[in-house]
Design an enzyme around this catalytic site. Structure first.
Site, PDB file in Angstrom:
ATOM      1  N   GLU A  52       0.931  -0.634  -4.889  1.00 41.71           N
ATOM      2  CA  GLU A  52       0.038   0.519  -5.128  1.00 41.71           C
ATOM      3  C   GLU A  52       1.088   1.733  -5.411  1.00 41.71           C
ATOM      4  OE1 GLU A  52      -3.558   2.945  -3.599  1.00 41.71           O
ATOM      5  OE2 GLU A  52      -1.970   2.292  -2.212  1.00 41.71           O
ATOM      6  N   ASP A  77       0.828  -1.246   0.102  1.00 43.76           N
ATOM      7  CA  ASP A  77       0.107   0.084   0.022  1.00 43.76           C
ATOM      8  C   ASP A  77       0.870   1.408   0.214  1.00 43.76           C
ATOM      9  OD1 ASP A  77      -2.481   1.442   0.562  1.00 43.76           O
ATOM     10  OD2 ASP A  77      -1.460   1.926   2.233  1.00 43.76           O
TER      11      ASP A  77
END
Length: 515
Positions: free
Chosen positions: A231, A162
């Site tokens: 990401e 993330d």
């Protein structure tokens, strides 16, 4: 298994105060009670393995919760935690205490929060309850590597990383410049600035390579690959080093947001073609692609585009080279559920206020999954859900679509099956605009059937001619999969040089009859 999916990616299930729904982690090595306990997680792993399913976890390396023990000790300046986070003294102007610089949070406002006890500011890219970890501290790096090892030892198959671009900030405390389009935003909006000092710093790539080394060390032991995807919302040139640098491995792939953030219901066939081919041309030739049309931070594909187009988009991500990734519910064509201001829970939306919350809220796409037509779409037996169920659940639900051979769900299943064909796995790619609103994707491999996807993005019925797309196509093609709004049925023949497509219709065609 019925759907044809072979990997499950979980959003964060770590212990958390849930200020940002699990992305504020208070214990990286425990399961939050809202999801169960560690025994439940281990049972999930066991069941996944029995069904030949891979399980990926959402790793949140950039920041923790301010309730994490590390942060509480860092506030107290307790060794060795004192520098686990990014602390800076205030800037004093005219006797007034101010943040060290103009850096902005992704959730709006200053990225610096004053801590009265420590008498310093700490840096937070996201909510004030999500202080950024200090990756210039080797102890922090080792702590986070140990988190990876903990879950790998449990048996997880890999991670989605993330918010990777934010791992490092410049050591300079200089202000960031205004963005090119700063006039479109308010001065407290994250996009008001050009983030030259707080995103995609050179050290970020090196840190990612170190994470990959941890995963590869497990592969070296038993020969099984541990997978990593990242990401990273950024331009192509900054994204490609996330694959690696030639001598070091990075992610197996950085998540490809281009179908999400570059295209919408006004996009033409040429826009789709350019978006696809730019990625394929920029990606290293020896690396693997990925495609998706939605995720937990973006409006649902059926809402960003037109709902009837969802089958065509499903066909697209499955027919392109690489890995298709599907956000839960997109296989049903689920649409955004409207969330009123008084129902809003997303901190990013709450921070901008009632007038603007709809422009940034991530609540709309996070509604409960629509299992059936019973109360609360079969999601719960409780008398309330954390976000409202979409009012169309009575007709858009899994139970109903399983019974309808032409449903979005069964189209998804057919395309997942097609993904296993050699032509789609290893064949060549051709993408071509046929008109302003029609384009096709052609996959071919010598000695194997050719597959062609054709989509009408427009609002009018159009005649389609595929005879010039590739030499030696047969005069007749066969419908492998047809969107719900199609004139043609799966299995039916079409004339290669002449067939009609309704508005938003899509067909996947084959040079032979394939079922």
């Amino acid at each position: 298994m019925d759907l044809g999916v072979d990997t499950i990616w979980l959003s964060p299930v770590y212990k958390s105060p849930m200020v940002d729904f699990g992305y504020d982690v208070s214990d990286y090595k425990d399961i939050d009670p809202v999801f169960g306990n560690m025994a439940d997680f281990e049972e999930l792993l066991t069941e996944a393995k029995a069904k030949d399913l891979n399980l990926l976890m959402d790793f949140v390396p950039n920041h923790s919760s301010n309730q994490h023990l590390w942060f509480l000790k860092s506030v107290e300046r307790i060794h060795p935690y004192s520098d686990y986070y990014i602390w800076r003294d205030p800037k004093i102007e005219n006797g007034q205490r101010k943040p060290p610089n103009n850096w902005l949070s992704g959730f709006r406002g200053s990225a610096w929060e004053w801590n009265e006890k420590r008498q310093q500011y700490y840096y937070h890219m996201f909510a004030v309850q999500q202080p950024d970890l200090n990756y210039r501290n080797p102890a922090v790096v080792e702590e986070m590597k140990n988190v990876l090892r903990f879950w790998l030892d449990k048996g997880v198959h890999g991670f989605r990383m993330d918010a990777i671009p934010f791992l490092f900030e410049s050591t300079s405390l200089a202000d960031e410049p205004k963005a090119d389009y700063w006039k479109w935003f308010e001065p407290t909006d994250h996009d008001y600035l050009n983030h030259t000092l707080t995103e995609n710093q050179p050290e970020t790539y090196s840190m990612l390579y170190e994470f990959r080394d941890v995963l590869d060390s497990y592969r070296n032991r038993d020969g099984r690959t541990r997978f990593m995807m990242t990401e990273c919302y950024t331009d192509l040139n900054k994204m490609m080093p996330y694959y690696g640098n030639g001598s070091r491995n990075g992610a197996h792939f950085p998540l490809n947001f281009r179908l999400v953030d570059r295209l919408n219901r006004e996009s033409t066939a040429a826009d789709f073609v350019k978006t696809i081919l730019e990625w394929e041309a920029t990606k290293p030739a020896d690396k693997w692609s990925n495609w998706f049309i939605g995720n937990h931070d973006q409006k649902r594909a059926a809402s960003r585009f037109d709902a009837p187009l969802i089958d065509g988009l499903t066909m697209l991500i499955h027919l392109l080279p690489g890995t298709p990734i599907t956000y839960y519910g997109d296989e049903l064509g689920m649409e955004d559920s409207f969330v009123r201001w008084d129902q809003t829970v997303d901190p990013a939306a709450l921070n901008v206020g009632r007038k603007r919350y709809k422009t940034v809220s991530r609540d709309f796409e996070r509604e409960p999954f629509q299992w059936d037509a019973s109360s609360y779409a079969g999601f719960t037996s409780a008398n309330h859900t954390w976000l409202p169920v979409n009012s169309n659940y009575w007709k858009v639900n899994l139970a109903a679509q399983k019974l309808n051979l032409r449903s979005h769900y069964n189209t998804f299943r057919a395309m997942a099956k097609l993904r296993r064909k050699l032509t789609v796995l290893t064949g060549s790619l051709k993408v071509k605009a046929l008109s302003t609103w029609q384009f096709c994707v052609l996959r071919s491999l010598e000695g194997q059937p050719t597959f062609i996807l054709v989509i009408n993005l427009g609002s009018d019925i159009e005649m389609t001619n595929l005879s010039t797309v590739q030499p030696n196509l047969p005069d007749t093609l066969y419908v492998y999969a047809a969107s719900e709004n199609s004139l043609q049925e799966p299995g039916s023949p079409v004339q290669t040089s002449k067939f009609l497509l309704r508005p938003k219709q899509a067909l996947t065609l084959s040079t032979i009859e394939v079922y």
